[in-house]
Scaffold this motif. Structure first.
Motif, PDB file in Angstrom:
ATOM      1  N   GLY A   1       0.820  -1.202   0.000  1.00  0.00           N
ATOM      2  CA  GLY A   1       0.000   0.000   0.000  1.00  0.00           C
ATOM      3  C   GLY A   1       0.858   1.257   0.000  1.00  0.00           C
ATOM      4  N   GLU A   2       0.234   2.362  -0.253  1.00  0.00           N
ATOM      5  CA  GLU A   2       0.973   3.620  -0.295  1.00  0.00           C
ATOM      6  C   GLU A   2       0.509   4.505   0.852  1.00  0.00           C
ATOM      7  OE1 GLU A   2       0.973   5.489  -4.082  1.00  0.00           O
ATOM      8  OE2 GLU A   2       1.731   7.382  -3.328  1.00  0.00           O
ATOM      9  N   SER A   3       1.450   5.121   1.503  1.00  0.00           N
ATOM     10  CA  SER A   3       1.121   5.958   2.644  1.00  0.00           C
ATOM     11  C   SER A   3       1.642   7.355   2.405  1.00  0.00           C
ATOM     12  CB  SER A   3       1.745   5.366   3.902  1.00  0.00           C
ATOM     13  OG  SER A   3       1.611   6.252   4.993  1.00  0.00           O
ATOM     14  N   VAL A   4       0.910   8.322   2.836  1.00  0.00           N
ATOM     15  CA  VAL A   4       1.376   9.693   2.719  1.00  0.00           C
ATOM     16  C   VAL A   4       1.423  10.303   4.101  1.00  0.00           C
ATOM     17  CG1 VAL A   4       0.656  10.066   0.354  1.00  0.00           C
ATOM     18  CG2 VAL A   4      -0.968  10.410   2.171  1.00  0.00           C
ATOM     19  N   GLY A   5       2.520  10.968   4.421  1.00  0.00           N
ATOM     20  CA  GLY A   5       2.654  11.548   5.744  1.00  0.00           C
ATOM     21  C   GLY A   5       1.954  12.868   5.865  1.00  0.00           C
ATOM     22  N   LEU A   6       1.915  13.627   4.780  1.00  0.00           N
ATOM     23  CA  LEU A   6       1.285  14.926   4.804  1.00  0.00           C
ATOM     24  C   LEU A   6       0.168  14.935   3.775  1.00  0.00           C
ATOM     25  CD1 LEU A   6       4.494  17.131   4.836  1.00  0.00           C
ATOM     26  CD2 LEU A   6       3.043  16.574   6.773  1.00  0.00           C
ATOM     27  N   HIS A   7      -0.683  15.949   3.852  1.00  0.00           N
ATOM     28  CA  HIS A   7      -1.762  16.023   2.879  1.00  0.00           C
ATOM     29  C   HIS A   7      -1.188  16.234   1.483  1.00  0.00           C
ATOM     30  CE1 HIS A   7      -4.519  18.412   0.340  1.00  0.00           C
ATOM     31  NE2 HIS A   7      -5.311  17.424   0.675  1.00  0.00           N
ATOM     32  N   LEU A   8      -1.610  15.410   0.542  1.00  0.00           N
ATOM     33  CA  LEU A   8      -1.268  15.582  -0.847  1.00  0.00           C
ATOM     34  C   LEU A   8      -2.550  15.703  -1.634  1.00  0.00           C
ATOM     35  CD1 LEU A   8       1.586  12.953  -1.313  1.00  0.00           C
ATOM     36  CD2 LEU A   8       1.805  15.426  -1.069  1.00  0.00           C
ATOM     37  N   PRO A   9      -2.562  16.539  -2.655  1.00  0.00           N
ATOM     38  CA  PRO A   9      -3.802  16.709  -3.417  1.00  0.00           C
ATOM     39  C   PRO A   9      -4.175  15.489  -4.242  1.00  0.00           C
ATOM     40  CG  PRO A   9      -2.017  17.982  -4.388  1.00  0.00           C
ATOM     41  CD  PRO A   9      -1.505  17.446  -3.097  1.00  0.00           C
ATOM     42  N   GLY A  16      -6.204  -3.152  -5.536  1.00  0.00           N
ATOM     43  CA  GLY A  16      -5.829  -4.174  -4.570  1.00  0.00           C
ATOM     44  C   GLY A  16      -4.912  -3.657  -3.475  1.00  0.00           C
ATOM     45  N   ASP A  17      -4.255  -2.529  -3.735  1.00  0.00           N
ATOM     46  CA  ASP A  17      -3.398  -1.932  -2.709  1.00  0.00           C
ATOM     47  C   ASP A  17      -4.255  -1.318  -1.613  1.00  0.00           C
ATOM     48  OD1 ASP A  17      -0.651  -0.584  -4.731  1.00  0.00           O
ATOM     49  OD2 ASP A  17      -1.154  -2.618  -4.083  1.00  0.00           O
ATOM     50  N   ASN A  18      -3.629  -1.041  -0.476  1.00  0.00           N
ATOM     51  CA  ASN A  18      -4.288  -0.261   0.567  1.00  0.00           C
ATOM     52  C   ASN A  18      -3.941   1.212   0.366  1.00  0.00           C
ATOM     53  OD1 ASN A  18      -5.241  -2.630   1.760  1.00  0.00           O
ATOM     54  ND2 ASN A  18      -3.381  -2.846   2.982  1.00  0.00           N
ATOM     55  N   SER A  19      -4.903   2.077   0.608  1.00  0.00           N
ATOM     56  CA  SER A  19      -4.709   3.520   0.453  1.00  0.00           C
ATOM     57  C   SER A  19      -4.829   4.203   1.805  1.00  0.00           C
ATOM     58  CB  SER A  19      -5.770   4.112  -0.482  1.00  0.00           C
ATOM     59  OG  SER A  19      -5.762   3.489  -1.744  1.00  0.00           O
ATOM     60  N   ILE A  20      -4.013   5.203   2.006  1.00  0.00           N
ATOM     61  CA  ILE A  20      -4.120   6.009   3.223  1.00  0.00           C
ATOM     62  C   ILE A  20      -4.176   7.476   2.811  1.00  0.00           C
ATOM     63  CG2 ILE A  20      -3.077   6.672   5.413  1.00  0.00           C
ATOM     64  CD1 ILE A  20      -1.637   3.991   5.443  1.00  0.00           C
ATOM     65  N   ILE A  21      -5.241   8.127   3.200  1.00  0.00           N
ATOM     66  CA  ILE A  21      -5.425   9.543   2.897  1.00  0.00           C
ATOM     67  C   ILE A  21      -5.392  10.311   4.211  1.00  0.00           C
ATOM     68  CG2 ILE A  21      -6.987  11.265   1.912  1.00  0.00           C
ATOM     69  CD1 ILE A  21      -8.163   8.992   0.183  1.00  0.00           C
ATOM     70  N   LEU A  73      -6.111  13.403  11.062  1.00  0.00           N
ATOM     71  CA  LEU A  73      -7.148  12.420  10.751  1.00  0.00           C
ATOM     72  C   LEU A  73      -6.679  11.638   9.529  1.00  0.00           C
ATOM     73  CD1 LEU A  73     -10.145  12.080  11.833  1.00  0.00           C
ATOM     74  CD2 LEU A  73     -10.828  13.478   9.904  1.00  0.00           C
ATOM     75  N   SER A  74      -6.911  10.349   9.510  1.00  0.00           N
ATOM     76  CA  SER A  74      -6.571   9.601   8.309  1.00  0.00           C
ATOM     77  C   SER A  74      -7.680   8.627   7.955  1.00  0.00           C
ATOM     78  CB  SER A  74      -5.247   8.848   8.480  1.00  0.00           C
ATOM     79  OG  SER A  74      -5.405   7.792   9.400  1.00  0.00           O
ATOM     80  N   LEU A  75      -7.762   8.337   6.669  1.00  0.00           N
ATOM     81  CA  LEU A  75      -8.726   7.372   6.144  1.00  0.00           C
ATOM     82  C   LEU A  75      -7.944   6.267   5.461  1.00  0.00           C
ATOM     83  CD1 LEU A  75     -11.727   6.631   5.455  1.00  0.00           C
ATOM     84  CD2 LEU A  75     -11.329   7.785   3.263  1.00  0.00           C
ATOM     85  N   GLN A  76      -8.144   5.052   5.898  1.00  0.00           N
ATOM     86  CA  GLN A  76      -7.491   3.914   5.285  1.00  0.00           C
ATOM     87  C   GLN A  76      -8.531   3.119   4.507  1.00  0.00           C
ATOM     88  OE1 GLN A  76      -5.517   1.767   8.420  1.00  0.00           O
ATOM     89  NE2 GLN A  76      -4.296   3.529   9.055  1.00  0.00           N
ATOM     90  N   ILE A  77      -8.213   2.820   3.254  1.00  0.00           N
ATOM     91  CA  ILE A  77      -9.099   2.022   2.416  1.00  0.00           C
ATOM     92  C   ILE A  77      -8.357   0.734   2.083  1.00  0.00           C
ATOM     93  CG2 ILE A  77     -10.448   1.906   0.289  1.00  0.00           C
ATOM     94  CD1 ILE A  77     -10.366   4.968   0.193  1.00  0.00           C
ATOM     95  N   ALA A  78      -8.934  -0.372   2.474  1.00  0.00           N
ATOM     96  CA  ALA A  78      -8.310  -1.663   2.213  1.00  0.00           C
ATOM     97  C   ALA A  78      -8.703  -2.183   0.830  1.00  0.00           C
ATOM     98  CB  ALA A  78      -8.732  -2.672   3.277  1.00  0.00           C
ATOM     99  N   ALA A  79      -7.757  -2.851   0.189  1.00  0.00           N
ATOM    100  CA  ALA A  79      -8.023  -3.479  -1.114  1.00  0.00           C
ATOM    101  C   ALA A  79      -8.733  -2.507  -2.044  1.00  0.00           C
ATOM    102  CB  ALA A  79      -8.844  -4.750  -0.923  1.00  0.00           C
TER     103      ALA A  79
END
Lengths: 114, 116
Positions: A1-9, A16-21, A73-79
């Protein structure tokens, strides 16, 4: 999955990856937070919410994490699926005598490629 | 259960005219909120109505006004339209807001207003 530490537009992930916003909120008095998904040409759609007395809440394929110490605050989306492609907004509510208007973050555009 | 509905879906006006946008909340919801989503500016809070009364308004000029009817539906009126008023206008509704509490707001599909 891909993670971002700071807000990115924008955030691009593979199916299939996990997303973190991520989202930084502004008011330490805010006690209620909501994540919305907005597809092109449509209104924001409620995804998940969390109150300030919690630090984690899970839904179907989504998890919201709240860190009040750093107002994050973060939102994680699985798969992640192609249908998850949209703009994601976090919103906070700060109750006061005048009312409860949502304050929206800048939004992150999630692009999912198959 | 039907969600928040808005009409019209699209509206084209010329500068100086008036626009009227309509919103019907989810059944059982008494609070209605209006937001403006202009390109590149995100969602900005306009107005909040509850039990027929205007409870709060955002940082918008008085030519943005509205009302809430006894059936909790709402109208947003924009007078003396300016080009910069072109935007997606979103209506949201929630359950009654009790003092000190916050309620989830559910959005309609929006009305896209174009001012020429």
């Amino acid at each position: 999955g891909e993670s971002v530490g700071l807000h990115l537009p924008t955030l691009s992930v593979q199916e299939g990856d996990n997303s973190i916003i991520n989202c930084a909120y502004s008011n330490s008095a805010s006690d209620y937070f909501i994540w919305y998904k907005q597809e092109s040409g449509k209104g924001p759609q409620f995804i998940i919410d969390i109150r300030s007395n919690m630090d984690k809440r899970q839904g179907q394929r989504v998890t919201v994490l709240l860190n009040k110490t750093v107002k994050h605050l973060s939102l994680q989306i699985a798969a992640t699926q192609p249908g998850d492609s949209a703009v994601y907004f976090c919103a906070e509510i700060s109750p006061n005598q005048a009312g409860t208007a949502l304050i929206f973050g800048k939004g992150t555009t999630l692009s999912v490629s198959s | 259960e039907a969600g928040v509905t808005q009409s019209p879906t699209h509206l084209i006006k010329t500068r100086g005219q008036q626009a009227t946008l309509r919103c019907s909340p989810i059944s059982g919801h008494t609070s209605v909120y209006w937001y403006q989503q202009a390109l590149g500016l995100g969602l900005q809070f306009l107005l909040w109505y509850d039990e027929g009364e205007e409870r709060n308004r955002g940082n918008f000029p008085p030519r943005f006004s509205g009302r809430q009817f006894p059936n909790y539906s709402s109208e947003l009126n924009v007078n003396a339209l300016e080009l910069e008023d072109s935007a997606l206008y979103l209506c949201a509704s929630s359950l009654a807001v009790l003092a000190g509490a916050s309620e989830t707001q559910y959005f309609g599909p929006g009305t896209r207003l174009l001012v020429l």
